[in-house]
Design a protein around this motif. Structure first.
Motif, PDB file in Angstrom:
ATOM      1  N   LEU A  66      26.268   2.095  65.311  1.00 48.00           N
ATOM      2  CA  LEU A  66      27.679   2.486  65.391  1.00 48.00           C
ATOM      3  C   LEU A  66      27.810   3.953  65.778  1.00 48.00           C
ATOM      4  O   LEU A  66      28.696   4.333  66.546  1.00 48.00           O
ATOM      5  CB  LEU A  66      28.359   2.230  64.038  1.00 48.00           C
ATOM      6  CG  LEU A  66      28.650   0.784  63.690  1.00 48.00           C
ATOM      7  CD1 LEU A  66      28.951   0.635  62.196  1.00 48.00           C
ATOM      8  CD2 LEU A  66      29.819   0.244  64.513  1.00 48.00           C
ATOM      9  N   ASP A  67      26.909   4.773  65.247  1.00 52.06           N
ATOM     10  CA  ASP A  67      26.924   6.201  65.539  1.00 52.06           C
ATOM     11  C   ASP A  67      26.737   6.440  67.035  1.00 52.06           C
ATOM     12  O   ASP A  67      27.426   7.270  67.637  1.00 52.06           O
ATOM     13  CB  ASP A  67      25.815   6.882  64.742  1.00 52.06           C
ATOM     14  CG  ASP A  67      25.810   8.387  64.914  1.00 52.06           C
ATOM     15  OD1 ASP A  67      26.857   9.013  64.684  1.00 52.06           O
ATOM     16  OD2 ASP A  67      24.770   8.937  65.281  1.00 52.06           O
ATOM     17  N   ALA A  68      25.802   5.733  67.644  1.00 52.19           N
ATOM     18  CA  ALA A  68      25.557   5.902  69.075  1.00 52.19           C
ATOM     19  C   ALA A  68      26.738   5.411  69.910  1.00 52.19           C
ATOM     20  O   ALA A  68      27.080   6.010  70.935  1.00 52.19           O
ATOM     21  CB  ALA A  68      24.286   5.164  69.477  1.00 52.19           C
ATOM     22  N   LEU A  69      27.372   4.318  69.481  1.00 55.22           N
ATOM     23  CA  LEU A  69      28.557   3.831  70.188  1.00 55.22           C
ATOM     24  C   LEU A  69      29.697   4.848  70.102  1.00 55.22           C
ATOM     25  O   LEU A  69      30.396   5.112  71.082  1.00 55.22           O
ATOM     26  CB  LEU A  69      29.002   2.484  69.600  1.00 55.22           C
ATOM     27  CG  LEU A  69      28.097   1.292  69.916  1.00 55.22           C
ATOM     28  CD1 LEU A  69      28.428   0.119  69.016  1.00 55.22           C
ATOM     29  CD2 LEU A  69      28.232   0.886  71.388  1.00 55.22           C
ATOM     30  N   PHE A  71      29.328   8.063  69.643  1.00 51.91           N
ATOM     31  CA  PHE A  71      28.896   9.198  70.466  1.00 51.91           C
ATOM     32  C   PHE A  71      29.272   8.980  71.932  1.00 51.91           C
ATOM     33  O   PHE A  71      29.845   9.864  72.582  1.00 51.91           O
ATOM     34  CB  PHE A  71      27.386   9.372  70.328  1.00 51.91           C
ATOM     35  CG  PHE A  71      26.780  10.373  71.276  1.00 51.91           C
ATOM     36  CD1 PHE A  71      26.782  11.722  70.964  1.00 51.91           C
ATOM     37  CD2 PHE A  71      26.199   9.959  72.467  1.00 51.91           C
ATOM     38  CE1 PHE A  71      26.217  12.650  71.844  1.00 51.91           C
ATOM     39  CE2 PHE A  71      25.645  10.868  73.349  1.00 51.91           C
ATOM     40  CZ  PHE A  71      25.647  12.219  73.029  1.00 51.91           C
ATOM     41  N   ALA A  72      28.972   7.791  72.442  1.00 50.08           N
ATOM     42  CA  ALA A  72      29.256   7.494  73.845  1.00 50.08           C
ATOM     43  C   ALA A  72      30.751   7.498  74.124  1.00 50.08           C
ATOM     44  O   ALA A  72      31.214   8.036  75.138  1.00 50.08           O
ATOM     45  CB  ALA A  72      28.655   6.151  74.231  1.00 50.08           C
ATOM     46  N   ASP A  73      31.533   6.896  73.227  1.00 48.30           N
ATOM     47  CA  ASP A  73      32.977   6.816  73.459  1.00 48.30           C
ATOM     48  C   ASP A  73      33.657   8.170  73.273  1.00 48.30           C
ATOM     49  O   ASP A  73      34.690   8.438  73.895  1.00 48.30           O
ATOM     50  CB  ASP A  73      33.601   5.764  72.546  1.00 48.30           C
ATOM     51  CG  ASP A  73      33.433   4.358  73.105  1.00 48.30           C
ATOM     52  OD1 ASP A  73      33.366   4.229  74.338  1.00 48.30           O
ATOM     53  OD2 ASP A  73      33.371   3.398  72.323  1.00 48.30           O
ATOM     54  N   ILE A  74      33.086   9.043  72.434  1.00 48.52           N
ATOM     55  CA  ILE A  74      33.616  10.407  72.340  1.00 48.52           C
ATOM     56  C   ILE A  74      33.404  11.123  73.662  1.00 48.52           C
ATOM     57  O   ILE A  74      34.287  11.830  74.156  1.00 48.52           O
ATOM     58  CB  ILE A  74      32.943  11.168  71.176  1.00 48.52           C
ATOM     59  CG1 ILE A  74      33.436  10.617  69.831  1.00 48.52           C
ATOM     60  CG2 ILE A  74      33.234  12.668  71.267  1.00 48.52           C
ATOM     61  CD1 ILE A  74      32.685  11.164  68.631  1.00 48.52           C
ATOM     62  N   ALA A  81      36.324   5.231  69.870  1.00 47.99           N
ATOM     63  CA  ALA A  81      35.451   6.027  69.000  1.00 47.99           C
ATOM     64  C   ALA A  81      35.909   5.957  67.547  1.00 47.99           C
ATOM     65  O   ALA A  81      35.097   5.821  66.629  1.00 47.99           O
ATOM     66  CB  ALA A  81      35.406   7.478  69.478  1.00 47.99           C
ATOM     67  N   LEU A  82      37.216   6.046  67.322  1.00 51.56           N
ATOM     68  CA  LEU A  82      37.728   6.015  65.949  1.00 51.56           C
ATOM     69  C   LEU A  82      37.456   4.670  65.270  1.00 51.56           C
ATOM     70  O   LEU A  82      37.203   4.626  64.065  1.00 51.56           O
ATOM     71  CB  LEU A  82      39.227   6.310  65.941  1.00 51.56           C
ATOM     72  CG  LEU A  82      39.618   7.778  66.154  1.00 51.56           C
ATOM     73  CD1 LEU A  82      41.126   7.922  66.248  1.00 51.56           C
ATOM     74  CD2 LEU A  82      39.063   8.645  65.021  1.00 51.56           C
ATOM     75  N   ALA A  83      37.493   3.604  66.029  1.00 50.82           N
ATOM     76  CA  ALA A  83      37.208   2.282  65.455  1.00 50.82           C
ATOM     77  C   ALA A  83      35.758   2.209  64.981  1.00 50.82           C
ATOM     78  O   ALA A  83      35.468   1.665  63.907  1.00 50.82           O
ATOM     79  CB  ALA A  83      37.484   1.189  66.483  1.00 50.82           C
ATOM     80  N   TRP A  84      34.831   2.757  65.782  1.00 50.73           N
ATOM     81  CA  TRP A  84      33.422   2.773  65.368  1.00 50.73           C
ATOM     82  C   TRP A  84      33.255   3.639  64.115  1.00 50.73           C
ATOM     83  O   TRP A  84      32.508   3.272  63.201  1.00 50.73           O
ATOM     84  CB  TRP A  84      32.530   3.319  66.487  1.00 50.73           C
ATOM     85  CG  TRP A  84      32.585   2.590  67.784  1.00 50.73           C
ATOM     86  CD1 TRP A  84      32.767   3.138  69.026  1.00 50.73           C
ATOM     87  CD2 TRP A  84      32.431   1.176  68.010  1.00 50.73           C
ATOM     88  NE1 TRP A  84      32.752   2.170  69.997  1.00 50.73           N
ATOM     89  CE2 TRP A  84      32.547   0.958  69.404  1.00 50.73           C
ATOM     90  CE3 TRP A  84      32.214   0.092  67.167  1.00 50.73           C
ATOM     91  CZ2 TRP A  84      32.450  -0.308  69.963  1.00 50.73           C
ATOM     92  CZ3 TRP A  84      32.124  -1.180  67.737  1.00 50.73           C
ATOM     93  CH2 TRP A  84      32.235  -1.373  69.112  1.00 50.73           C
ATOM     94  N   ARG A 104      27.051  12.455  59.130  1.00 51.90           N
ATOM     95  CA  ARG A 104      26.953  11.919  60.491  1.00 51.90           C
ATOM     96  C   ARG A 104      28.322  11.456  61.003  1.00 51.90           C
ATOM     97  O   ARG A 104      28.742  11.814  62.095  1.00 51.90           O
ATOM     98  CB  ARG A 104      25.963  10.746  60.510  1.00 51.90           C
ATOM     99  CG  ARG A 104      25.637  10.216  61.893  1.00 51.90           C
ATOM    100  CD  ARG A 104      24.849   8.918  61.771  1.00 51.90           C
ATOM    101  NE  ARG A 104      23.586   9.094  61.102  1.00 51.90           N
ATOM    102  CZ  ARG A 104      22.443   9.380  61.726  1.00 51.90           C
ATOM    103  NH1 ARG A 104      22.427   9.529  63.035  1.00 51.90           N
ATOM    104  NH2 ARG A 104      21.314   9.494  61.037  1.00 51.90           N
ATOM    105  N   VAL A 105      29.022  10.676  60.192  1.00 48.69           N
ATOM    106  CA  VAL A 105      30.320  10.167  60.624  1.00 48.69           C
ATOM    107  C   VAL A 105      31.389  11.259  60.545  1.00 48.69           C
ATOM    108  O   VAL A 105      32.280  11.351  61.393  1.00 48.69           O
ATOM    109  CB  VAL A 105      30.732   8.918  59.809  1.00 48.69           C
ATOM    110  CG1 VAL A 105      30.928   9.245  58.360  1.00 48.69           C
ATOM    111  CG2 VAL A 105      31.997   8.295  60.375  1.00 48.69           C
ATOM    112  N   GLY A 106      31.276  12.121  59.524  1.00 50.90           N
ATOM    113  CA  GLY A 106      32.282  13.165  59.342  1.00 50.90           C
ATOM    114  C   GLY A 106      32.323  14.149  60.491  1.00 50.90           C
ATOM    115  O   GLY A 106      33.406  14.564  60.929  1.00 50.90           O
ATOM    116  N   MET A 107      31.161  14.537  60.998  1.00 52.14           N
ATOM    117  CA  MET A 107      31.132  15.500  62.102  1.00 52.14           C
ATOM    118  C   MET A 107      31.746  14.913  63.374  1.00 52.14           C
ATOM    119  O   MET A 107      32.462  15.600  64.097  1.00 52.14           O
ATOM    120  CB  MET A 107      29.697  15.957  62.355  1.00 52.14           C
ATOM    121  CG  MET A 107      29.140  16.850  61.267  1.00 52.14           C
ATOM    122  SD  MET A 107      27.556  17.630  61.672  1.00 52.14           S
ATOM    123  CE  MET A 107      26.493  16.186  61.883  1.00 52.14           C
TER     124      MET A 107
END
Length: 232
Positions: A66-69, A71-74, A81-84, A104-107
């Protein structure tokens, strides 16, 4: 180095990697610029989305997917990105994951909120994460500082971002054993020989990212970055 590859072989590798649940491999590939330039990101993303939906895969691995997804959408400035990130928060709460996962998610949420101009929410998130980071290793503190600077720049607060990034760049130069003057005066093969023995490649990448962020902050401030006086 790979010398015998083709798009078909890469596609097969991605499919098999996704099917066996090796999200860690897909995460690493998804954050490398090369795979975006090759145009295979949509395929990587598809396998990753399928993997994170598999409840048999450990929660920490699903979180990395989810983090990588996110990252890509950001990078793509996509609202997905917000949904992930919301799904990441859900996994953290459900499986009682730790401070590193929360950071990780907070940043990433901080950067998204800053891009939307949500100053109040960014400030609240920084205040919530700062105590968490204090008990973490120095490497985590540097990454947190970098993301705060990115958020500050996005909000138009370029001057504090520049001060933060100046300190961060100096730290990374010391860690890898280089100086700004050496970087400007030598090419990559020469620099590779000058880097401090045992230096982490990730720190070199972080140095490059921090220099890029510093240049962007100066653009926002309408100022010019100068070499530190000690390097002149």
């Amino acid at each position: 180095m790979l010398t015998n590859w083709s798009p078909a072989k890469l596609s097969l590798f991605l499919r098999l990697t996704g099917e066996v649940g090796r999200i860690d491999v897909l995460v690493e590939m998804g954050t490398e610029k090369l795979f975006h330039e090759l145009g295979v990101w949509p395929e990587i993303a598809g396998y990753r989305e399928a993997a994170i939906a598999n409840p048999e895969i450990p929660a920490d691995q699903r979180l990395k997917g989810l983090d990588a997804l996110a990252f890509a959408d950001i990078k793509l400035k996509s609202h997905r990105a917000l949904a992930w990130l919301d799904q990441m928060d859900g996994l953290i709460a459900e499986h009682h994951l730790g401070n590193e996962e929360q950071l990780r998610v907070g940043m990433k949420r901080m950067v998204v909120l800053a891009s939307e101009g949500n100053r109040r929410s960014v400030a609240a998130l920084i205040a919530r994460l700062a105590p968490v980071v204090q008990g973490m290793p120095a490497a985590h503190k540097r990454i947190f500082s970098y993301n705060v600077a990115i958020a500050e720049t996005a909000l138009g607060d370029a001057e504090p971002a520049i001060r933060r990034l100046d300190r961060l760049v100096a730290d990374y130069y010391e860690i890898v054993g280089l100086t700004p003057r050496e970087v400007m005066g030598n090419n990559s093969p020469q620099l590779a020989k000058m880097v401090k023995q045992g230096a982490n490649v990730e720190d070199i990448k972080h140095l490059a990212d921090s220099l890029d962020a510093l240049a962007k902050a100066h653009d926002v401030a309408g100022s010019v970055a100068h070499l530190p006086e000690s390097t002149l």
